[in-house]
Design a protein around this motif. Sequence first.
Motif, PDB file in Angstrom:
ATOM      1  N   ILE A 234       0.845  -1.189   0.000  1.00  0.00           N
ATOM      2  CA  ILE A 234       0.000   0.000   0.000  1.00  0.00           C
ATOM      3  C   ILE A 234       0.884   1.244   0.000  1.00  0.00           C
ATOM      4  N   THR A 235       0.540   2.228  -0.817  1.00  0.00           N
ATOM      5  CA  THR A 235       1.249   3.506  -0.790  1.00  0.00           C
ATOM      6  C   THR A 235       0.314   4.671  -0.466  1.00  0.00           C
ATOM      7  N   ASP A 236      -0.994   4.441  -0.496  1.00  0.00           N
ATOM      8  CA  ASP A 236      -1.970   5.493  -0.217  1.00  0.00           C
ATOM      9  C   ASP A 236      -1.856   5.922   1.250  1.00  0.00           C
ATOM     10  N   PRO A 237      -1.439   7.174   1.518  1.00  0.00           N
ATOM     11  CA  PRO A 237      -1.232   7.601   2.909  1.00  0.00           C
ATOM     12  C   PRO A 237      -2.500   7.571   3.746  1.00  0.00           C
ATOM     13  N   ASP A 238      -3.650   7.799   3.133  1.00  0.00           N
ATOM     14  CA  ASP A 238      -4.903   7.771   3.891  1.00  0.00           C
ATOM     15  C   ASP A 238      -5.242   6.354   4.347  1.00  0.00           C
ATOM     16  N   ARG A 239      -5.012   5.378   3.474  1.00  0.00           N
ATOM     17  CA  ARG A 239      -5.254   3.986   3.867  1.00  0.00           C
ATOM     18  C   ARG A 239      -4.291   3.552   4.965  1.00  0.00           C
ATOM     19  N   ILE A 240      -3.029   3.956   4.828  1.00  0.00           N
ATOM     20  CA  ILE A 240      -2.040   3.617   5.855  1.00  0.00           C
ATOM     21  C   ILE A 240      -2.421   4.256   7.183  1.00  0.00           C
ATOM     22  N   ALA A 241      -2.860   5.518   7.137  1.00  0.00           N
ATOM     23  CA  ALA A 241      -3.265   6.214   8.367  1.00  0.00           C
ATOM     24  C   ALA A 241      -4.448   5.518   9.032  1.00  0.00           C
ATOM     25  N   GLY A 242      -5.375   5.013   8.215  1.00  0.00           N
ATOM     26  CA  GLY A 242      -6.522   4.305   8.770  1.00  0.00           C
ATOM     27  C   GLY A 242      -6.128   3.029   9.484  1.00  0.00           C
ATOM     28  N   ILE A 243      -5.106   2.355   8.964  1.00  0.00           N
ATOM     29  CA  ILE A 243      -4.629   1.120   9.590  1.00  0.00           C
ATOM     30  C   ILE A 243      -3.843   1.424  10.859  1.00  0.00           C
ATOM     31  N   ILE A 244      -2.963   2.402  10.777  1.00  0.00           N
ATOM     32  CA  ILE A 244      -2.101   2.708  11.926  1.00  0.00           C
ATOM     33  C   ILE A 244      -2.904   3.302  13.085  1.00  0.00           C
ATOM     34  N   ALA A 245      -4.102   3.813  12.791  1.00  0.00           N
ATOM     35  CA  ALA A 245      -4.956   4.361  13.847  1.00  0.00           C
ATOM     36  C   ALA A 245      -5.401   3.290  14.837  1.00  0.00           C
ATOM     37  N   ARG A 246      -5.185   2.018  14.507  1.00  0.00           N
ATOM     38  CA  ARG A 246      -5.551   0.921  15.418  1.00  0.00           C
ATOM     39  C   ARG A 246      -4.353   0.434  16.236  1.00  0.00           C
ATOM     40  N   CYS A 247      -3.190   1.086  16.089  1.00  0.00           N
ATOM     41  CA  CYS A 247      -1.947   0.519  16.619  1.00  0.00           C
ATOM     42  C   CYS A 247      -1.355   1.327  17.769  1.00  0.00           C
ATOM     43  N   PHE A 248      -0.784   0.616  18.739  1.00  0.00           N
ATOM     44  CA  PHE A 248      -0.094   1.260  19.853  1.00  0.00           C
ATOM     45  C   PHE A 248       1.417   1.217  19.668  1.00  0.00           C
ATOM     46  N   CYS A 249       1.905   0.436  18.675  1.00  0.00           N
ATOM     47  CA  CYS A 249       3.351   0.240  18.520  1.00  0.00           C
ATOM     48  C   CYS A 249       3.690  -0.001  17.066  1.00  0.00           C
ATOM     49  N   GLY A 250       4.796   0.590  16.609  1.00  0.00           N
ATOM     50  CA  GLY A 250       5.335   0.326  15.285  1.00  0.00           C
ATOM     51  C   GLY A 250       6.573  -0.542  15.393  1.00  0.00           C
ATOM     52  N   TYR A 251       6.733  -1.454  14.452  1.00  0.00           N
ATOM     53  CA  TYR A 251       7.816  -2.441  14.518  1.00  0.00           C
ATOM     54  C   TYR A 251       8.823  -2.160  13.411  1.00  0.00           C
ATOM     55  N   ALA A 252      10.083  -1.920  13.798  1.00  0.00           N
ATOM     56  CA  ALA A 252      11.139  -1.622  12.820  1.00  0.00           C
ATOM     57  C   ALA A 252      12.451  -2.262  13.262  1.00  0.00           C
ATOM     58  N   VAL A 253      12.401  -3.570  13.506  1.00  0.00           N
ATOM     59  CA  VAL A 253      13.565  -4.318  13.996  1.00  0.00           C
ATOM     60  C   VAL A 253      14.364  -4.880  12.820  1.00  0.00           C
ATOM     61  N   TYR A 254      15.687  -4.829  12.941  1.00  0.00           N
ATOM     62  CA  TYR A 254      16.590  -5.402  11.930  1.00  0.00           C
ATOM     63  C   TYR A 254      17.575  -6.330  12.628  1.00  0.00           C
ATOM     64  N   LEU A 255      17.789  -7.500  12.042  1.00  0.00           N
ATOM     65  CA  LEU A 255      18.766  -8.428  12.604  1.00  0.00           C
ATOM     66  C   LEU A 255      20.194  -7.969  12.311  1.00  0.00           C
ATOM     67  N   ASN A 256      20.400  -7.414  11.125  1.00  0.00           N
ATOM     68  CA  ASN A 256      21.718  -6.922  10.733  1.00  0.00           C
ATOM     69  C   ASN A 256      21.796  -5.433  11.034  1.00  0.00           C
ATOM     70  N   THR A 257      22.605  -5.064  12.005  1.00  0.00           N
ATOM     71  CA  THR A 257      22.718  -3.655  12.390  1.00  0.00           C
ATOM     72  C   THR A 257      24.080  -3.072  12.036  1.00  0.00           C
ATOM     73  N   GLY A 258      24.881  -3.807  11.273  1.00  0.00           N
ATOM     74  CA  GLY A 258      26.230  -3.358  10.935  1.00  0.00           C
ATOM     75  C   GLY A 258      26.292  -2.547   9.652  1.00  0.00           C
ATOM     76  N   SER A 259      27.509  -2.144   9.285  1.00  0.00           N
ATOM     77  CA  SER A 259      27.711  -1.255   8.140  1.00  0.00           C
ATOM     78  C   SER A 259      27.534  -1.949   6.797  1.00  0.00           C
ATOM     79  N   GLN A 260      27.356  -3.281   6.799  1.00  0.00           N
ATOM     80  CA  GLN A 260      27.066  -3.980   5.552  1.00  0.00           C
ATOM     81  C   GLN A 260      25.569  -4.021   5.266  1.00  0.00           C
TER      82      GLN A 260
END
Length: 322
Positions: free
Chosen positions: A204-230
């Motif tokens: 999805i790229t429509d910001p209004d649709r994304i906003a409608g979904i995120i309105a149900r959320c208490f937390c955003g998830y942005a975890v990465y296993l690789n945290t190094g310079s590669q």
Amino acid sequence: VLTQQYSVWENGQQIFLSPEKRIGWQFLDRVFFGFFSTFRLLQLTFSLARGKKIDLLVVEGARGLTGVFLKRIGLVRAVVSVHNDFLPSIGSPAVRLHRRINTILCNLAARNSDEVWRLSPRIPIGKNHPDNYVVPVFINENKNAGQKLDSIMYVGFPSKDHALEMLFEIAGRHRIPLEIIGESAYLNSIRSTAPAQTTFHGYITDPDRIAGIIARCFCGYAVYLNTGSQSYSYYGFASKTFHYLSNNVPVVTTSTSFFSEIIESKGIGHVVAPEADAIEKAILDIKNRFEEFSSHINTFRQEWNTQAVHFFDERMAVLLRG
């Protein structure tokens, strides 16, 4: 012919399948370093100039060479070379060669531009230019009213590096609904392991649709296993995090991009090791203290956006002078 197709899954059932969309030219454009979209840029510039010199052209990546060319022939007075990511030379020989050529072209564009704007201080392109700046990207105003909610959101191009299997396990254990935005072969391969209360929204790229979904959320998830310079994300812009913060949603992330360095100090989320126990503890803490985190996000966003407006006002005053 290359195509894209998006699907939405809810409670293990596919509830939507989009028509196929051809993307062949976009793929070729990326392969050839923006060669095809460069013609569009030239067309727009010539049509808008109408025989007059354009004061300022802001161009991203290797396409910045087009701006340099237009300046050399007298159609543009000043050029800003923008760089929003950097791809380390890893992968197959073909991928490494492509990335090295792209880096050379980007450096040429940066070297011959009036200013260089980088979205991260870790991007090496244009770092030695006498007028290079790190851009404080504006965070959109929140659409979330700030009420306490019950879901976790993930948005991105799902890959093994994004630790979704750990998220599925944690959410299943605590019966937390998940909202997953994105589509990939990897996600399809692990879809069956997701908890029952998971909605797969597809791409999805429509910001209004994304906003409608995120309105149900208490937390955003942005975890990465690789945290190094590669890691590509090490150099990049924290787009996932900005999606969440624009809607007053705290983030759980890892120490990956430069932006991660200020999340804990501003009280707008948690930065954790890419380990299940640490991620689980951070998610539950945000769930229990959502209002506190949300208030901190409001304060931070106002301060950050004031800084962003000041940056652009200052740069425009210099670049458009005379």
